[in-house]
Design a protein around this motif. Structure first.
Motif, short mmCIF file in Angstrom:
data_model
loop_
_atom_site.label_atom_id
_atom_site.label_comp_id
_atom_site.label_asym_id
_atom_site.label_seq_id
_atom_site.Cartn_x
_atom_site.Cartn_y
_atom_site.Cartn_z
N LEU A 200 0.75 -1.33 -0.11
CA LEU A 200 -0.28 -0.15 0.15
C LEU A 200 0.45 1.39 0.11
N LEU A 204 -0.56 3.33 -2.75
CA LEU A 204 -1.37 5.23 -2.98
C LEU A 204 -0.24 5.69 -2.42
N ASN A 214 -5.49 7.02 8.54
CA ASN A 214 -7.10 7.49 7.45
C ASN A 214 -7.74 5.68 8.04
N GLU A 216 -10.09 4.17 6.37
CA GLU A 216 -10.27 3.38 5.38
C GLU A 216 -8.62 2.75 4.66
N ALA A 217 -7.59 3.66 4.96
CA ALA A 217 -6.77 2.79 4.71
C ALA A 217 -6.59 1.64 6.40
N LEU A 220 -8.54 -0.82 5.70
CA LEU A 220 -7.83 -2.09 4.55
C LEU A 220 -6.16 -2.69 4.54
N GLN B 300 -9.29 2.74 -1.21
CA GLN B 300 -8.07 3.49 -1.98
C GLN B 300 -8.45 4.49 -2.18
N LYS B 302 -10.59 5.99 -0.69
CA LYS B 302 -11.04 7.48 0.15
C LYS B 302 -10.25 7.67 0.26
N TYR B 303 -8.81 7.49 0.81
CA TYR B 303 -7.62 7.15 1.11
C TYR B 303 -6.91 8.93 0.04
N LEU B 304 -7.03 8.67 -1.06
CA LEU B 304 -6.16 9.20 -2.14
C LEU B 304 -7.47 10.94 -1.72
N ALA B 306 -9.28 11.89 0.83
CA ALA B 306 -8.66 12.11 1.91
C ALA B 306 -7.14 13.50 1.82
#
Lengths: 311, 311
Positions: A200, A204, A214, A216-217, A220, B300, B302-304, B306
């Motif tokens: 990741l 990312l 974060n 969501e991260a 995941l 992924q 949602k992370y980006l 944010a």
């Protein structure tokens, strides 16, 4: 008992650190160097470490494996993307029966060493280490550092004694090392970190800290860790459940750090995608077990690796 | 029969194109504009299109919804990330009983319109369109363009007649439009493209062409398409199996194109992650169906998203 002699194949952030600590403790340690050979053969190695800084002025440096004498223990600390070179690099230091100690990330990364010396002479190990090479012959070790290793082939008394002796020598050299009963548990447990956080951090473009900050991260990462844990079990490798939470917790506490895969990606070097994701996926598939998220991460990394290679 | 009157809420690459074509065909079309109001109210709209270029010098432009008169059909062509504004934007044009035609990507994007006018007055539709706004009041339509739409609420004769009339007017205005029996099939079928290709184009910083040219990215796209197809079935929506291969094939043949989500990401605008991935995930979950790859892509993105918001 006479101190064992060592060779280090791949003297970077990992091999350079541990090799230098063994040399400081009085072992003969032969370092195979590539770009840094000129610097290290004349100026030595400089270690900045949370375990204490030191400089090693006189280093047994080799620009080629051919000049390395037979040693008791050959540490393989190359990137796994270089493992195809081992067929040429291992014969000189191992030719009188020494063992090979594969200190690489991933699964089944011992395979190329086994092809040279046979699996009865191979140890494998994982390093829980945050260390970077910051200049020629200059290594900065910023966090963690523990080595956990074990026998790759069938457990034998001879190799158990040998492993304990290597472990004692590492500990005497002030390296935090542990000889484990079950290498498979060690490797899968390390994969529970490497797969999500190496992967990741590249896909990312993220530090471990920003991933953990974060929602969501973090979810995941947790889902991927659980997928790897379940795959290990499907392959008959029982990693304790507690390792799931410990992996997340250790990552939360970790100093901001660029994973080795992210550094490789940013520097446009090949990434260890096959060792860290491809091999576990294929092993799990032989047990009929799927890892959809890990497979997706593998496919994403393969795409990005190909983009880098095509530049 | 008198031509129906239209309003376009969100006069960008999509609303601007279709609205201009209806206006060219003689409909009264009221455009709500934000940044481009000054330009369009004085200079009109310029359309470059594979269906033929034209300039529309006199446009019924509005800087606020409050001045839009009641119309027969209000087209919602905002980004779904702006749907919270509809509670204020829809009442003026719909206040005498007109219908709302939600031309947005995603699933359940009609919800905010339903809250204003009731579901018996809402159509939803998908556009298979490659179009970009390249300057103030200047739209470039480079590929595809078909609208497929249907009734959001219970099928009724009144709305069926209305839908057929809108469809006929669009066709008479040279817009490729089709009135479908089942909006859910239309929406899920479009999601089979939007989820993989909007999502992966952002996460992997890739054009559709570069994704289709890479073995692993292509396999991943295929796996995600199949996951969406299976989720639709689990939700009782039968998209024909052939749509899987057609989706891949159309993408292979598509001119190089930056997906709308990628353009939003690169321009640091909020991405339509909830409409395109979040809503389908949640709907599938209510049917007890999981989409691990889609969920991972959602996390992924949602992370980006944010990261962009925090810049």
């Amino acid at each position: 008992m006479k101190k064992q002699t060592y060779a280090v194949i791949g003297s970077g952030a990992l091999g350079g650190l541990y090799g230098a600590m063994l040399a400081r403790a009085g072992h003969d340690v032969h370092f195979l160097l590539h770009r840094d050979y000129g610097h290290v053969s004349t100026q030595g190695l400089t270690i900045e470490s949370i375990w204490g800084d030191f400089h090693l002025p006189n280093v047994l440096a080799h620009p080629s494996a051919d000049t390395i004498p037979p040693v008791d223990v050959t540490i393989v600390a190359l990137k796994t993307t270089q493992n195809h070179l081992l067929v040429d690099l291992l014969p000189p230091p191992t030719r009188e029966g020494g063992v090979v100690f594969v200190l690489q990330n991933g699964l089944d990364v011992e395979q190329q060493s086994v092809e040279v010396v046979g699996k009865e002479r191979v140890f494998g190990g994982c390093c829980f280490l945050c260390s970077n090479k910051i200049g020629p012959g200059h290594i900065r070790h910023i966090d963690f550092g523990k080595i956990v290793f074990g026998q790759y082939g069938e457990i034998s008394d001879v190799m158990t004694d040998k492993g304990k002796r290597i472990c004692a020598e590492l500990n005497a050299a002030e390296v935090d090392a542990q000889f484990a009963d079950d290498l498979a548990v060690v490797r899968w447990r390390k994969l529970m970190w490497n797969i999500p956080f190496n992967g990741l951090s590249v896909v990312l473009n993220a530090s471990t800290k920003s991933l953990m900050d974060n929602v969501e991260a973090c979810q995941l990462s947790d889902a991927i860790i659980r997928e790897v844990h379940a795959a290990a079990a499907a392959c008959g490798v029982e990693v304790p459940d507690a390792a799931i939470e410990i992996t997340l917790e250790n990552t939360r506490k970790m100093k901001p750090y660029d994973s080795s895969m992210r550094l490789d990606y940013l520097n446009k070097r090949p990434m260890e995608v096959e060792a860290i994701l491809g091999n576990p996926l294929r092993v799990a598939q032989t047990f009929g077990h799927e890892m959809p998220r890990v497979e997706m991460l593998y496919q994403q990394l393969k795409y990005l690796d190909a983009c880098n290679a095509n530049l």
